[in-house]
Design an enzyme around this catalytic site. Structure first.
Site, PDB file in Angstrom:
ATOM      1  N   GLU A  92      91.565  55.799  10.134  1.00  0.00           N
ATOM      2  CA  GLU A  92      92.639  55.555   9.196  1.00  0.00           C
ATOM      3  C   GLU A  92      93.819  56.487   9.418  1.00  0.00           C
ATOM      4  OE1 GLU A  92      90.124  53.548   5.638  1.00  0.00           O
ATOM      5  OE2 GLU A  92      91.179  55.400   5.237  1.00  0.00           O
ATOM      6  N   CYS A 105      99.609  61.210   8.168  1.00  0.00           N
ATOM      7  CA  CYS A 105      98.309  61.868   8.281  1.00  0.00           C
ATOM      8  C   CYS A 105      97.503  61.103   9.332  1.00  0.00           C
ATOM      9  CB  CYS A 105      97.630  61.832   6.918  1.00  0.00           C
ATOM     10  SG  CYS A 105      96.002  62.571   6.921  1.00  0.00           S
ATOM     11  N   CYS A 112      83.023  62.525  12.085  1.00  0.00           N
ATOM     12  CA  CYS A 112      83.183  63.965  12.315  1.00  0.00           C
ATOM     13  C   CYS A 112      81.808  64.603  12.364  1.00  0.00           C
ATOM     14  CB  CYS A 112      84.010  64.597  11.200  1.00  0.00           C
ATOM     15  SG  CYS A 112      84.280  66.377  11.442  1.00  0.00           S
ATOM     16  N   CYS A 116      80.898  68.340   6.469  1.00  0.00           N
ATOM     17  CA  CYS A 116      81.133  69.045   5.203  1.00  0.00           C
ATOM     18  C   CYS A 116      80.606  68.216   4.028  1.00  0.00           C
ATOM     19  CB  CYS A 116      82.627  69.320   5.016  1.00  0.00           C
ATOM     20  SG  CYS A 116      83.312  70.336   6.333  1.00  0.00           S
ATOM     21  N   CYS A 119      83.066  65.807   2.024  1.00  0.00           N
ATOM     22  CA  CYS A 119      83.986  64.958   2.801  1.00  0.00           C
ATOM     23  C   CYS A 119      83.287  63.664   3.189  1.00  0.00           C
ATOM     24  CB  CYS A 119      84.445  65.714   4.044  1.00  0.00           C
ATOM     25  SG  CYS A 119      85.382  64.694   5.197  1.00  0.00           S
ATOM     26  N   CYS A 346      92.756  62.446   0.508  1.00  0.00           N
ATOM     27  CA  CYS A 346      91.891  63.166   1.454  1.00  0.00           C
ATOM     28  C   CYS A 346      90.432  62.879   1.214  1.00  0.00           C
ATOM     29  CB  CYS A 346      91.960  64.667   1.289  1.00  0.00           C
ATOM     30  SG  CYS A 346      93.504  65.352   1.084  1.00  0.00           S
TER      31      CYS A 346
HETATM   32  N1  SAH Z   1      88.638  68.390   9.902  1.00  0.00           N
HETATM   33  C1  SAH Z   1      89.825  69.017   9.499  1.00  0.00           C
HETATM   34  C2  SAH Z   1      90.944  68.046   9.179  1.00  0.00           C
HETATM   35  C3  SAH Z   1      90.568  66.812   8.407  1.00  0.00           C
HETATM   36  S1  SAH Z   1      90.075  67.028   6.752  1.00  0.00           S
HETATM   37  C4  SAH Z   1      89.574  69.962   8.348  1.00  0.00           C
HETATM   38  O1  SAH Z   1      88.476  69.931   7.782  1.00  0.00           O
HETATM   39  O2  SAH Z   1      90.440  70.748   8.044  1.00  0.00           O
HETATM   40  C5  SAH Z   1      91.625  67.385   5.957  1.00  0.00           C
HETATM   41  C6  SAH Z   1      91.484  68.110   4.630  1.00  0.00           C
HETATM   42  O3  SAH Z   1      90.906  67.272   3.623  1.00  0.00           O
HETATM   43  C7  SAH Z   1      90.582  69.332   4.729  1.00  0.00           C
HETATM   44  O4  SAH Z   1      91.134  70.454   4.092  1.00  0.00           O
HETATM   45  C8  SAH Z   1      89.363  68.855   4.005  1.00  0.00           C
HETATM   46  O5  SAH Z   1      88.620  69.925   3.550  1.00  0.00           O
HETATM   47  C9  SAH Z   1      89.933  67.996   2.922  1.00  0.00           C
HETATM   48  N2  SAH Z   1      88.954  67.105   2.290  1.00  0.00           N
HETATM   49  C10 SAH Z   1      87.907  66.509   2.873  1.00  0.00           C
HETATM   50  N3  SAH Z   1      87.223  65.779   1.975  1.00  0.00           N
HETATM   51  C11 SAH Z   1      87.873  65.903   0.805  1.00  0.00           C
HETATM   52  C12 SAH Z   1      87.674  65.356  -0.498  1.00  0.00           C
HETATM   53  N4  SAH Z   1      86.671  64.516  -0.756  1.00  0.00           N
HETATM   54  N5  SAH Z   1      88.543  65.698  -1.456  1.00  0.00           N
HETATM   55  C13 SAH Z   1      89.583  66.517  -1.193  1.00  0.00           C
HETATM   56  N6  SAH Z   1      89.825  67.055   0.009  1.00  0.00           N
HETATM   57  C14 SAH Z   1      88.984  66.752   1.007  1.00  0.00           C
HETATM   58 FE1  SF4 Z   2      85.057  67.010   9.368  1.00  0.00          FE
HETATM   59 FE2  SF4 Z   2      85.585  66.287   6.876  1.00  0.00          FE
HETATM   60 FE3  SF4 Z   2      84.686  68.734   7.358  1.00  0.00          FE
HETATM   61 FE4  SF4 Z   2      87.179  68.065   8.107  1.00  0.00          FE
HETATM   62  S1  SF4 Z   2      86.395  68.181   6.014  1.00  0.00           S
HETATM   63  S2  SF4 Z   2      85.637  69.158   9.319  1.00  0.00           S
HETATM   64  S3  SF4 Z   2      86.867  65.902   8.652  1.00  0.00           S
HETATM   65  S4  SF4 Z   2      83.567  66.816   7.724  1.00  0.00           S
END
Ligand code: SAH
Ligand code: SF4
Length: 376
Positions: A92, A105, A112, A116, A119, A346
């Site tokens: 996306e 974005c 990934c 996390c 996420c 996000c």
């Molecule tokens: N992998 C990279 C970039 C993609 S994620 C990273 O982790 O930085 C981009 C941002 O969105 C990151 O700061 C991540 O922590 C945040 N993010 C991921 N899942 C989210 C969620 N469910 N709610 C709010 N922010 C989220």
């Molecule tokens: Fe990967 Fe999501 Fe963690 Fe970013 S926040 S490193 S996209 S799992």
């Protein structure tokens, strides 16, 4: 016959490709400008290129857009595209218009591997790295589609953030030429400070990025100590906070006037207490002396999704958390959520994509429980 995909090349790559066709550098520059500045994919219409070159390109090369699976526009102007990258994978891309800028974005991977907890891309698991052309194609398509739609003769996208699906610094080889296309004056001409790579903390690659292409850096922190960060961002077990902060401290050496953004996703009862805010303030101002190289904290309201089992902190908690940091002298902002009605915020970027690796079930089996704040 497999055609050479020209979106895969930064300018030097295109110069080398043109040289292989017996063409001089300035021809590559012309071609690069046709593709990226004018959004042209049809070599036949590139009127200032000699006919034999146009024919050669027509036979051997292509400017290949990613197939669009869907496009959704939010009431607030946010636009989300879902692109097909083959084999059942989709990524996306989200456009977020604001008064003074237009931000795109961009995704760097299908899925990934970092995993996390909060996420939805992380819950989906890792499918594959995007190649340079697939990263660039998101910008190429969005910029020119929006320009046509808005009948704009000037650029629509002024900022790019690598905050879509994937961990950009785990796909460095493809990322670097893509960044160069974004910055190139013959390409999108974006300034270094208007392109942001967001990382969960791939420490060795932070140094590489600094040396190769010091764009703006955002670091996803999410926890004020290793014990909690180990659970939220599993990569922390490999690169703990002390190493990460050290890498952050040296990053701006290449660009002393820049600041680093720390992202902190606010999770109800997990990382949002006043005590944790004080610990976070100490972490970024204390021993590490990070304030010596300016940094900024961006608090992100968590976008919940059912499999996470987590909730967003209530607004008052977010504001109280911000206050503690501000009182400690740290520039702190609370991010507005955009495009909620189309799940473009996000962490919601993988919503419709199938879970190919059953990471959700694995995460549940691991039975790592995120401790309530008071128990930590
Ligand atoms: N992998 C990279 C970039 C993609 S994620 C990273 O982790 O930085 C981009 C941002 O969105 C990151 O700061 C991540 O922590 C945040 N993010 C991921 N899942 C989210 C969620 N469910 N709610 C709010 N922010 C989220
Ligand atoms: Fe990967 Fe999501 Fe963690 Fe970013 S926040 S490193 S996209 S799992």
């Amino acid at each position: 016959m497999i055609r050479t995909s020209l979106l895969d090349f930064d300018l030097e790559g295109l110069v080398a490709y043109c040289a292989s066709l017996g063409e001089k550098r300035f021809r590559a520059v012309q071609l690069f400008r046709w593709i990226h500045q004018r959004g042209q994919a049809d070599f036949a219409t590139m009127s200032d290129l000699a006919k034999p070159l146009r024919d050669k390109l027509g036979a051997a090369a292509e400017v290949k857009p990613l197939p669009v699976l869907s496009e959704q526009a939010s009431a607030d102007g946010t636009v989300k595209w879902l692109f097909d990258v083959g084999n059942g994978d989709a990524v996306e891309t989200v456009f977020i218009p604001e008064a003074d800028r237009g931000t795109l974005c961009v995704s760097s991977q299908a899925g990934c591997a970092v995993g996390c907890r909060f996420c939805s891309t992380g819950h989906q698991g890792f499918s594959r790295n995007l190649d340079t052309g697939e990263i660039v194609a998101q910008l190429w398509f969005a910029e020119h589609a929006l320009r046509r739609r808005l009948a704009s003769t000037t650029r629509v996208i002024s900022n790019v953030v690598l905050m879509g699906m994937g961990e950009p610094l785990q796909n460095y080889a493809a990322l670097l030429p893509a960044l160069r296309v974004m910055l190139d004056d013959h390409g999108y001409g974006l300034s270094r400070r208007r392109v942001t790579v967001s990382t969960s903390g791939v420490v060795p690659m932070i140094g590489r990025l600094q040396a190769d292409c010091p764009v703006a850096l955002a670091v996803s922190l999410h926890a004020p100590n290793d014990a909690l960060r180990d659970q939220l961002v599993p990569l922390n077990r490999k690169y703990p906070l002390a190493e990460l902060l050290l890498a952050c401290r040296s990053y701006p050496e290449a660009a002393p006037r820049d600041f680093i953004t720390f992202e902190y996703c606010m999770l109800d009862g997990v990382n949002d207490s006043p005590a944790q805010a004080r610990e976070l303030a100490e972490l970024v101002t204390g021993q590490s002396g990070l304030l010596a190289v300016s940094c900024k904290l961006n608090l992100i309201p968590f976008n919940p999704f059912p499999a996470s089992g987590l909730l967003c902190s209530p607004r008052e908690r977010v504001l109280a958390f911000a206050k503690v940091l501000q009182n400690a002298g740290i520039v702190t902002t609370v991010r507005k959520t955009r495009g909620d009605d189309i799940a473009a915020a996000c962490g919601q970027l993988a919503g419709e994509v199938q879970d190919r690796t059953r990471v959700d079930q694995r995460m549940a089996r691991q039975a790592i429980r995120i401790q309530p704040v008071d128990a930590l």
